[in-house]
Design a protein around this motif. Structure first.
Motif, PDB file in Angstrom:
ATOM      1  N   CYS A 144       0.840  -1.187   0.000  1.00  0.00           N
ATOM      2  CA  CYS A 144       0.000   0.000   0.000  1.00  0.00           C
ATOM      3  C   CYS A 144       0.882   1.246   0.000  1.00  0.00           C
ATOM      4  CB  CYS A 144      -0.889   0.038   1.238  1.00  0.00           C
ATOM      5  SG  CYS A 144      -1.656  -1.533   1.649  1.00  0.00           S
ATOM      6  N   ASN A 145       0.516   2.240  -0.798  1.00  0.00           N
ATOM      7  CA  ASN A 145       1.240   3.516  -0.838  1.00  0.00           C
ATOM      8  C   ASN A 145       0.291   4.633  -0.434  1.00  0.00           C
ATOM      9  OD1 ASN A 145       3.790   2.507  -1.820  1.00  0.00           O
ATOM     10  ND2 ASN A 145       2.690   2.088  -3.715  1.00  0.00           N
ATOM     11  N   TYR A 146       0.767   5.527   0.422  1.00  0.00           N
ATOM     12  CA  TYR A 146      -0.031   6.622   0.961  1.00  0.00           C
ATOM     13  C   TYR A 146       0.714   7.941   0.788  1.00  0.00           C
ATOM     14  CZ  TYR A 146      -2.638   2.945   3.346  1.00  0.00           C
ATOM     15  OH  TYR A 146      -3.394   1.839   3.624  1.00  0.00           O
ATOM     16  N   SER A 147      -0.031   9.028   0.712  1.00  0.00           N
ATOM     17  CA  SER A 147       0.573  10.358   0.717  1.00  0.00           C
ATOM     18  C   SER A 147      -0.455  11.362   1.217  1.00  0.00           C
ATOM     19  CB  SER A 147       1.074  10.745  -0.674  1.00  0.00           C
ATOM     20  OG  SER A 147      -0.008  10.808  -1.572  1.00  0.00           O
TER      21      SER A 147
ATOM     22  N   GLY B  32      -1.494  14.086  10.960  1.00  0.00           N
ATOM     23  CA  GLY B  32      -2.613  14.135  10.027  1.00  0.00           C
ATOM     24  C   GLY B  32      -2.840  12.798   9.359  1.00  0.00           C
ATOM     25  N   HIS B  33      -3.795  12.781   8.415  1.00  0.00           N
ATOM     26  CA  HIS B  33      -4.124  11.559   7.681  1.00  0.00           C
ATOM     27  C   HIS B  33      -3.421  11.538   6.331  1.00  0.00           C
ATOM     28  CE1 HIS B  33      -7.383  11.217  10.610  1.00  0.00           C
ATOM     29  NE2 HIS B  33      -7.338   9.934  10.318  1.00  0.00           N
ATOM     30  N   LEU B  34      -2.911  10.362   5.982  1.00  0.00           N
ATOM     31  CA  LEU B  34      -2.371  10.123   4.642  1.00  0.00           C
ATOM     32  C   LEU B  34      -3.375   9.232   3.929  1.00  0.00           C
ATOM     33  CD1 LEU B  34       1.364   9.304   5.506  1.00  0.00           C
ATOM     34  CD2 LEU B  34       0.344  11.530   5.004  1.00  0.00           C
ATOM     35  N   PHE B  35      -3.611   9.529   2.652  1.00  0.00           N
ATOM     36  CA  PHE B  35      -4.613   8.787   1.896  1.00  0.00           C
ATOM     37  C   PHE B  35      -3.956   7.830   0.922  1.00  0.00           C
ATOM     38  CE2 PHE B  35      -6.586  12.595   3.487  1.00  0.00           C
ATOM     39  CZ  PHE B  35      -7.756  12.094   4.036  1.00  0.00           C
ATOM     40  N   ARG B  36      -4.612   6.671   0.746  1.00  0.00           N
ATOM     41  CA  ARG B  36      -4.078   5.629  -0.146  1.00  0.00           C
ATOM     42  C   ARG B  36      -4.114   6.128  -1.579  1.00  0.00           C
ATOM     43  NH1 ARG B  36      -7.693   1.038   0.260  1.00  0.00           N
ATOM     44  NH2 ARG B  36      -8.835   2.097  -1.373  1.00  0.00           N
ATOM     45  N   ASN B  37      -2.977   6.015  -2.274  1.00  0.00           N
ATOM     46  CA  ASN B  37      -2.945   6.386  -3.685  1.00  0.00           C
ATOM     47  C   ASN B  37      -2.620   5.211  -4.595  1.00  0.00           C
ATOM     48  OD1 ASN B  37      -0.179   6.198  -3.267  1.00  0.00           O
ATOM     49  ND2 ASN B  37       0.096   8.408  -3.107  1.00  0.00           N
ATOM     50  N   SER B  38      -2.211   4.056  -4.027  1.00  0.00           N
ATOM     51  CA  SER B  38      -2.056   2.857  -4.847  1.00  0.00           C
ATOM     52  C   SER B  38      -2.032   1.621  -3.960  1.00  0.00           C
ATOM     53  CB  SER B  38      -0.783   2.916  -5.702  1.00  0.00           C
ATOM     54  OG  SER B  38       0.363   2.803  -4.899  1.00  0.00           O
ATOM     55  N   GLU B  39      -2.365   0.492  -4.586  1.00  0.00           N
ATOM     56  CA  GLU B  39      -2.432  -0.784  -3.870  1.00  0.00           C
ATOM     57  C   GLU B  39      -2.097  -1.893  -4.850  1.00  0.00           C
ATOM     58  OE1 GLU B  39      -6.169  -3.443  -2.314  1.00  0.00           O
ATOM     59  OE2 GLU B  39      -6.199  -1.314  -1.849  1.00  0.00           O
ATOM     60  N   GLN B  40      -1.141  -2.749  -4.503  1.00  0.00           N
ATOM     61  CA  GLN B  40      -0.780  -3.907  -5.327  1.00  0.00           C
ATOM     62  C   GLN B  40      -1.011  -5.175  -4.519  1.00  0.00           C
ATOM     63  OE1 GLN B  40       1.977  -1.594  -4.676  1.00  0.00           O
ATOM     64  NE2 GLN B  40       1.140  -0.280  -6.268  1.00  0.00           N
ATOM     65  N   THR B  41      -1.638  -6.160  -5.155  1.00  0.00           N
ATOM     66  CA  THR B  41      -1.915  -7.440  -4.514  1.00  0.00           C
ATOM     67  C   THR B  41      -1.009  -8.501  -5.115  1.00  0.00           C
ATOM     68  OG1 THR B  41      -4.208  -6.785  -4.193  1.00  0.00           O
ATOM     69  CG2 THR B  41      -3.722  -9.125  -3.999  1.00  0.00           C
TER      70      THR B  41
END
Length: 160
Positions: A57-60, A122-131
């Protein structure tokens, strides 16, 4: 003659058994064998392969500066950009809460330079997800039971 031969045989046997139980590391050189009985857990085991599904999971996002107890020598940014990643997890939430701290310099009431902590959060939001899937191995224990194990230990001194 037969008596002398019998006495010699008994003496040789006695000397042999005494020397077999004599040890240099024991005070007096004498000792005996003791049996220790322990209960041991014993199981039948087998190895099995299985597949697990994992995610990267990638967040920013932006973190905001919290309250400062002291006035910094140089202005600190009110907002910081931050990215983060989670590898090998089972799920990717849409956002994650994070915080980080950094040291800043300030002057105290006597004019001495000191340090304090500034916290951004603060909150970081998911910008990508690899399964992806991964093959793993585990050991499965079945038919567990308690068995007795006997161990022989040499003890110094005479048998109690």
């Amino acid at each position: 003659m037969k008596t002398l031969l019998a006495l010699t045989a008994v003496a040789v046997t006695t000397l042999t058994s005494v020397s077999a139980e004599a040890r240099r590391d024991c005070p007096g050189g004498q000792g005996y064998w003791d049996e220790i009985v322990r209960n041991v857990r014993v199981c039948d085991t087998r190895t099995e392969n299985y597949t697990v599904t994992l995610k990267n999971c990638n967040y920013s996002g932006h973190l905001s500066l919290g309250f400062l107890w002291n006035q910094p020598d140089f202005p600190l940014p009110q907002v910081k950009y931050k990215s983060d990643s989670r590898r090998g997890v089972t799920s990717c939430p849409t956002s994650i809460y994070t915080s980080e701290s950094e040291i800043y310099w300030y002057k105290d009431s006597n004019g001495f330079s000191r340090t304090d902590w500034a916290t951004y959060s603060g909150h970081l939001f998911r910008n990508s997800e690899q399964t992806y899937t991964e093959q793993r191995t585990r050991t499965v224990e079945t038919n567990c039971r308690t068995e007795q194990r006997v161990t022989r230990v040499f003890r110094c001194g005479f048998e109690p």
